[in-house]
Design a protein around this motif. Sequence first.
Motif, PDB file in Angstrom:
ATOM      1  N   ASN A   1    -102.091 -29.566 -42.611  1.00  0.00           N
ATOM      2  CA  ASN A   1    -102.355 -27.575 -42.402  1.00  0.00           C
ATOM      3  C   ASN A   1    -101.323 -27.470 -42.085  1.00  0.00           C
ATOM      4  OD1 ASN A   1    -105.223 -27.607 -42.035  1.00  0.00           O
ATOM      5  ND2 ASN A   1    -105.211 -27.391 -39.824  1.00  0.00           N
ATOM      6  N   ALA A   2    -100.413 -27.689 -42.238  1.00  0.00           N
ATOM      7  CA  ALA A   2     -98.963 -27.532 -41.986  1.00  0.00           C
ATOM      8  C   ALA A   2     -97.714 -27.272 -42.895  1.00  0.00           C
ATOM      9  CB  ALA A   2     -98.188 -28.683 -40.626  1.00  0.00           C
TER      10      ALA A   2
ATOM     11  N   GLU B   1     -96.029 -24.158 -47.325  1.00  0.00           N
ATOM     12  CA  GLU B   1     -95.860 -23.467 -48.602  1.00  0.00           C
ATOM     13  C   GLU B   1     -96.390 -22.075 -49.376  1.00  0.00           C
ATOM     14  OE1 GLU B   1     -98.285 -25.297 -51.275  1.00  0.00           O
ATOM     15  OE2 GLU B   1     -97.997 -27.522 -50.964  1.00  0.00           O
ATOM     16  N   TYR B   2     -96.827 -21.447 -48.363  1.00  0.00           N
ATOM     17  CA  TYR B   2     -96.920 -19.878 -48.403  1.00  0.00           C
ATOM     18  C   TYR B   2     -95.993 -19.274 -47.711  1.00  0.00           C
ATOM     19  CZ  TYR B   2    -101.627 -20.442 -49.138  1.00  0.00           C
ATOM     20  OH  TYR B   2    -103.395 -21.072 -49.303  1.00  0.00           O
TER      21      TYR B   2
ATOM     22  N   ILE C   1    -104.730 -36.780 -37.274  1.00  0.00           N
ATOM     23  CA  ILE C   1    -103.213 -36.236 -37.715  1.00  0.00           C
ATOM     24  C   ILE C   1    -103.143 -36.107 -38.719  1.00  0.00           C
ATOM     25  CG2 ILE C   1    -101.163 -37.774 -37.630  1.00  0.00           C
ATOM     26  CD1 ILE C   1    -102.140 -37.296 -34.482  1.00  0.00           C
ATOM     27  N   GLU C   2    -103.928 -35.800 -39.777  1.00  0.00           N
ATOM     28  CA  GLU C   2    -104.227 -35.653 -41.069  1.00  0.00           C
ATOM     29  C   GLU C   2    -104.121 -34.482 -41.165  1.00  0.00           C
ATOM     30  OE1 GLU C   2    -105.551 -36.728 -45.312  1.00  0.00           O
ATOM     31  OE2 GLU C   2    -106.382 -38.130 -43.483  1.00  0.00           O
ATOM     32  N   MET C   3    -105.380 -33.330 -40.707  1.00  0.00           N
ATOM     33  CA  MET C   3    -105.751 -32.232 -40.484  1.00  0.00           C
ATOM     34  C   MET C   3    -104.377 -31.412 -40.054  1.00  0.00           C
ATOM     35  SD  MET C   3    -108.664 -30.155 -38.180  1.00  0.00           S
ATOM     36  CE  MET C   3    -107.848 -29.972 -36.872  1.00  0.00           C
ATOM     37  N   PHE C   4    -103.947 -31.829 -39.075  1.00  0.00           N
ATOM     38  CA  PHE C   4    -102.842 -30.869 -38.536  1.00  0.00           C
ATOM     39  C   PHE C   4    -101.837 -31.595 -39.690  1.00  0.00           C
ATOM     40  CE2 PHE C   4    -104.834 -30.439 -34.944  1.00  0.00           C
ATOM     41  CZ  PHE C   4    -104.620 -29.645 -34.186  1.00  0.00           C
ATOM     42  N   LYS C   5    -101.397 -32.385 -39.822  1.00  0.00           N
ATOM     43  CA  LYS C   5     -99.876 -32.442 -41.102  1.00  0.00           C
ATOM     44  C   LYS C   5    -100.574 -31.490 -42.241  1.00  0.00           C
ATOM     45  CE  LYS C   5     -97.556 -36.081 -43.704  1.00  0.00           C
ATOM     46  NZ  LYS C   5     -97.606 -37.785 -43.448  1.00  0.00           N
TER      47      LYS C   5
END
Length: 421
Positions: free
Chosen positions: A135-136, A141-142, A129-133
């Motif tokens: 990444n999002a 930001e970009y 869950i933390e990884m996908f959050k």
Amino acid sequence: MDYSTTDLKNWCSTIETMAKNSGLDFYPQEFEIVSYKDMIGYEAYLGMPSRYPHWSFGKSYDRAESLYRYNLTGLPYEMVINSDPCLAYLMKDNTLLLQILTMAHVYGHNDFFKNNRLFKDGTNASYTIEMFKNNANMIREYLNDPSIGYTGVEKILNAAHAIRYQTRRAIGLKNSEEEPCDDLILFIIKHGNLEEWQKNVLNVVRKETAYFIPQIETKIMNEGWASYWHYKILHKLDLPDSLFIEFIKRHNDVITPAMGSINPYHLGFKMFEDLEKRYGTEKIFEVRKLERDESFIRRYLTKDICYRLNLFEYMKDGDEYIVKDIADDTGWLEIRNALCNSCGMGTIPNIEVKEISSKDNTLILNQIYDGRELNSKYMEATLKYIYDLWNGPVQLNTKISKKNTGVKCDEDKKISYTSLE
């Protein structure tokens, strides 16, 4: 809805105890009750509560919502995330029995996620869950950066999505110091002329793809295992007659054979049922731990199962489809081999990096040819996407009409074909 949240909690507690007593070993389980619109949204984002924005997810949502609105398709009974704790969604409009069956089904998936070697070696459930959050958040930001913006990010994501499955297929095998010839995105990250933010976007797609590959590789096993255990658990629940009748109907709906294709729930369920009958319960837990769909089918799909399930192989002959093999003394082996070759990552062409041309910096790729030729429309479009990432010519060596052919995307993004014979 003729039941309360307390009813669901009580049933869930009973099911969890029964699952543990049956030998299932799972992560802590959390359920979230959602509306059908929420379920469509989660389905579009492949279950994730947080995912980076991209038009393809909106397209998936609109398609699913339209099909559901016009009653052309249903929605999944459940959606489960391979995470620790394991998160699953229940639709609030489902009947009580459907919620009970779904919860039992989820505990089967949860056990599979925790114990199958592809998930243990290829994913980190505690970080999902933390990884996908994270990444999002990075992608957003970009998107909000005036020097990059939506157009810049979308161009990289479009190209990355086109080749995201051209990655290392041996799950758990760490990258060596050698060139990553079997990992196209990683090769482009290492050798392409990209800015740091572009490399980061590619890495996001690469890492998230690695999370989903074990699910692709074990679809038949995973759904078969979950179906096997919801069937076993609900038979032990001493359901009242009104619920038991619905259970039999719902279960049969889940494992109904598909017309002209394989229903993974059906095939997986029948194979685990057969394994337990022939070898005992200990064997099915061993198989659940060690195999993927390809090895599961190759080792345990028998002639008897092929015959009982009336499996056959068909092929296109001109404008018509004809039966190629049936489940007789010799045909069942061809059927088994065809299933092995077309399940999991076997459904996706396998492309590797051959070299970079010293003459004009052309990135030269090879298709690992397995007798199946590429669709020219998708092949040409994909080469153009790779050009966007490589910022230079790209050539794919493949077979067309069984002849060795080089397909090149040049500096003007024009496609040309050259015989290599």
